[in-house]
Design a protein around this motif. Structure first.
Motif, PDB file in Angstrom:
ATOM      1  N   PRO A 345       0.869  -1.382   0.086  1.00 30.27           N
ATOM      2  CA  PRO A 345       0.004  -0.006  -0.101  1.00 30.27           C
ATOM      3  C   PRO A 345       0.852   1.368  -0.131  1.00 30.27           C
ATOM      4  O   PRO A 345       0.363   2.315  -0.402  1.00 30.27           O
ATOM      5  N   PHE A 346       1.950   1.505   0.296  1.00 31.78           N
ATOM      6  CA  PHE A 346       2.894   2.368   0.454  1.00 31.78           C
ATOM      7  C   PHE A 346       3.799   2.636  -0.879  1.00 31.78           C
ATOM      8  O   PHE A 346       4.797   3.449  -0.616  1.00 31.78           O
ATOM      9  N   GLY A 347       3.213   2.097  -2.016  1.00 35.78           N
ATOM     10  CA  GLY A 347       4.084   2.523  -3.039  1.00 35.78           C
ATOM     11  C   GLY A 347       5.369   1.720  -3.127  1.00 35.78           C
ATOM     12  O   GLY A 347       5.857   0.836  -3.083  1.00 35.78           O
ATOM     13  N   MET A 348       6.433   2.820  -3.558  1.00 36.31           N
ATOM     14  CA  MET A 348       7.719   2.341  -3.536  1.00 36.31           C
ATOM     15  C   MET A 348       8.639   2.652  -2.482  1.00 36.31           C
ATOM     16  O   MET A 348       9.654   2.814  -2.224  1.00 36.31           O
ATOM     17  N   SER A 349       7.919   2.518  -1.321  1.00 39.76           N
ATOM     18  CA  SER A 349       8.306   2.758  -0.002  1.00 39.76           C
ATOM     19  C   SER A 349       9.402   1.634   0.445  1.00 39.76           C
ATOM     20  O   SER A 349       9.297   0.567   0.139  1.00 39.76           O
ATOM     21  N   ARG A 350      10.513   2.003   1.284  1.00 37.85           N
ATOM     22  CA  ARG A 350      11.375   0.868   1.427  1.00 37.85           C
ATOM     23  C   ARG A 350      10.831   0.079   2.801  1.00 37.85           C
ATOM     24  O   ARG A 350      11.288  -1.063   3.208  1.00 37.85           O
ATOM     25  N   THR A 351       9.748   0.632   3.243  1.00 37.74           N
ATOM     26  CA  THR A 351       9.023  -0.142   4.462  1.00 37.74           C
ATOM     27  C   THR A 351       8.469  -1.359   3.764  1.00 37.74           C
ATOM     28  O   THR A 351       7.358  -1.282   2.905  1.00 37.74           O
ATOM     29  N   PRO A 352       8.575  -2.657   4.207  1.00 36.41           N
ATOM     30  CA  PRO A 352       7.934  -4.105   3.555  1.00 36.41           C
ATOM     31  C   PRO A 352       6.513  -4.151   4.208  1.00 36.41           C
ATOM     32  O   PRO A 352       6.492  -4.060   5.338  1.00 36.41           O
ATOM     33  N   TYR A 353       5.698  -4.327   3.660  1.00 32.24           N
ATOM     34  CA  TYR A 353       4.284  -4.273   4.155  1.00 32.24           C
ATOM     35  C   TYR A 353       3.536  -5.174   3.010  1.00 32.24           C
ATOM     36  O   TYR A 353       3.475  -4.614   1.542  1.00 32.24           O
ATOM     37  N   SER A 354       2.652  -6.031   3.237  1.00 33.68           N
ATOM     38  CA  SER A 354       1.672  -6.825   2.507  1.00 33.68           C
ATOM     39  C   SER A 354       0.341  -6.794   3.005  1.00 33.68           C
ATOM     40  O   SER A 354       0.129  -7.329   4.240  1.00 33.68           O
ATOM     41  N   ILE A 355      -0.444  -6.195   2.701  1.00 36.72           N
ATOM     42  CA  ILE A 355      -2.060  -6.143   3.004  1.00 36.72           C
ATOM     43  C   ILE A 355      -2.815  -7.021   2.181  1.00 36.72           C
ATOM     44  O   ILE A 355      -2.551  -6.636   0.828  1.00 36.72           O
ATOM     45  N   TRP A 356      -3.792  -7.780   2.573  1.00 35.06           N
ATOM     46  CA  TRP A 356      -4.557  -8.703   1.814  1.00 35.06           C
ATOM     47  C   TRP A 356      -6.276  -8.290   1.682  1.00 35.06           C
ATOM     48  O   TRP A 356      -6.490  -8.402   2.663  1.00 35.06           O
ATOM     49  N   PRO A 357      -6.500  -7.719   0.781  1.00 35.50           N
ATOM     50  CA  PRO A 357      -7.886  -7.306   0.536  1.00 35.50           C
ATOM     51  C   PRO A 357      -8.684  -8.653   0.130  1.00 35.50           C
ATOM     52  O   PRO A 357      -8.006  -9.444  -0.582  1.00 35.50           O
TER      53      PRO A 357
END
Length: 552
Positions: A345-357
């Motif tokens: 959800p954070f585009g090209m952010s370095r913060t790894p994140y994966s949200i599942w709708p």
């Protein structure tokens, strides 16, 4: 000149079709349909035999309606020119000047009628404070009266718009413009303090605005989840302070999570699942006068000519109807598809994140509408920062429970097109996903040598020389036995192919394979996670999918 729909009481005389009242009603219906449609030769025949699928001449339609009878549920004649909101009367022509136009009517009145049909009528024209009631209203009535009060309350003195209509349109603009919550609150304060007149009824913040429109069904349920995806804190487990599977705390550690202090002294959950109940969203499809006629398109208007234009033309849909004829008998019952995948959800952010709708697709709509974004039903948002993997079943529990309720008992629903209540049922036909997400939803691992879920244990694969990847061969098995490529060694791997294609497994075969995996704890905690040996099992199952809990 305009024409009103004729009286439809004659349709109730379907058991006495030789009565004069029924025959006169048929004649009035034919006069109305040919006049409204402007068709000189033929119209759709609404008899029980033809079912509005075939066009007939006036003489044939008249004889069919007398011999076979009209479809009892066809009380809104949209195939024959009737428009939404058209009044009924005896068949007569009236002049346009005799009709009072009501173009200035607030569209929010229609929204409240769709959401709360049981409170239609005089309540829409009276203030809630002046309504005399012998008993205290139930919860649904309280929500209706609260919304009606906000609808009658002007934004400010002598304003032409109401508080409710303003608070419906402003969040819509917020969504389209991608405003943050803080910017929306700043806008409300600017409008209230600097721009509008004194005494305005705008709320002070986005949080207060959401509380006003919450009764429109735009909110979600927040369910705490274990940080290792082991369980949900809901139902009887809502009072637990730690996970039953891995023992992890339900709450964040303020020191390690970067929280300098806990909000207002309250504990912050590690993970929060946002679940949007399915039943009210399906009910709203029928409560809305614009979408309710389209919810039976697959039955009333689809042409079954052997060409696949709609999911209803597929073998899966037709086979489902054969197995469950009672469900198929009501065309308004909803068929759903489920789609899910993770995204950043954070585009090209370095913060790894994966949200599942998790999104549901209602297939009752016409093909040009069922895949429109505005018709998708967001069911839940599975939190990150990592994907749930096989533990996605833990998060799907509320949805599967609601799908079982919709299958077994259904839900009482008001149909705006017929102005009648009916029992709505729903079923899940299939899932839509890429290959990695398929593994998470089905439980069959799409890696290693048995990656193909259709070939199952008879997947043909070869490890490449470098030992890094599997190559899936043996596709010549699907060719006819006399095909020349079966004996062609040079063009392939220097072998002749005599094998038959693998047999399609039945549902019982699959259930037998995963029987020993029933009740397996799904967790990401390495101490509690049970590793499945595919070599010992001779298959690629990691779990028994929660979709097997659906009785169909």
């Amino acid at each position: 000149m305009k024409i009103l729909a004729p009286n439809k009481q004659w349709m109730e005389l379907i058991t006495d079709r030789l009565a004069n009242a029924y025959i006169d009603g048929v004649e009035n219906f034919l006069d109305y349909a040919f006049t409204k449609l402007g068709e000189p030769m033929s119209i759709r025949c609404p008899c029980i035999k033809c079912g509005n699928a075939t066009s007939r001449t006036r003489v044939v339609v008249r004889s069919h309606l007398i011999v076979h009878g009209i479809i009892p549920s066809y009380t809104f004649w949209y195939h024959h020119g009737e428009m939404l909101g058209e009044a009924q009367s005896e068949f007569e022509f009236i002049d346009d000047n005799d009709i009072e136009e009501d173009d200035g009517k607030d569209e929010i009145h229609g929204l409240l009628r769709d959401l709360y049909p049981d409170f239609d009528g005089d309540n829409m024209n009276n203030s809630t404070g002046d309504v005399l009631r012998e008993e205290e209203p139930n919860a649904e009535a309280e929500r209706f009266y609260r919304l009606l009060k906000d609808l009658d309350l002007p934004l400010y003195e002598s304003a032409k718009v109401s508080k409710l209509s303003t608070l419906i349109k402003l969040p819509h603009l917020k969504s389209i413009g991608h405003w943050s919550n803080e910017s929306f609150t700043m806008l409300l304060k600017f409008l209230k303090d600097d721009l509008l007149l004194n005494g305005t009824n705008l709320p002070d913040s986005y949080y207060e605005a959401k509380k006003v429109i919450r009764d429109l069904g735009l909110s979600c349920k927040k369910i705490d989840a274990c940080k290792n995806d082991c369980m949900l804190y809901w139902k009887d487990d809502n009072c637990l302070q730690s996970c039953k599977v891995c023992g992890a705390s339900r709450w964040k550690d303020a020191k390690h999570s970067g929280e300098t202090k806990l909000k207002e002294g309250k504990k912050i959950p590690c993970k929060i699942l946002r679940y949007f109940p399915l039943k009210p969203r399906l009910q709203r499809l029928f409560m809305c006068s614009k979408t309710s006629p389209l919810m039976s398109w697959h039955h009333d208007k689809r042409v079954d000519d052997g060409i696949m234009r709609h999911p209803a033309d597929s073998m899966a849909w037709k086979k489902f109807d054969e197995i469950h004829p009672s469900f198929a008998a009501e065309p308004r019952n909803v068929r759903l598809g489920l789609a899910s995948d993770g995204f950043q959800p954070f585009g090209m952010s370095r913060t790894p994140y994966s949200i599942w709708p998790v999104v549901l697709v209602p297939y009752n709509f016409p093909p040009w509408l069922c895949m429109k974004q505005e018709n998708f039903i967001l069911s839940m948002l599975i939190p990150g920062p990592n994907g749930p993997g096989d533990a996605i079943d833990v998060y799907l529990q509320p949805l599967i429970e609601e799908l079982n309720e919709l299958w077994e008992t259904g839900v009482e629903t008001f149909n705006a097109s017929t102005r009648k209540n009916f029992k709505l049922h729903a079923s899940l036909l299939w899932t839509i996903n890429d290959f990695p997400a398929y593994a998470n939803l089905s439980g069959w691992s799409t890696k290693e040598k048995l990656a193909c879920p259709c070939c199952n244990k008879k997947t043909c694969s070869t490890r490449l020389k470098n030992g890094q990847k599997e190559c899936y061969m043996g596709q010549r098995r699907y060719l006819p036995l006399n095909h020349k490529w079966r004996n062609d060694k040079v063009s392939f791997d220097n072998t002749v192919e005599h094998r038959l294609p693998p047999e399609m497994l039945s549902g019982d075969d699959i259930l037998d394979q995963v029987a020993d995996l029933d009740g397996l704890p799904l967790t990401k905690d390495p101490r509690k996670k049970i590793k499945i040996s595919h070599k010992k099992r001779c298959d690629n199952w990691n779990k028994k999918s929660i979709f097997f809990d659906l009785p169909y």
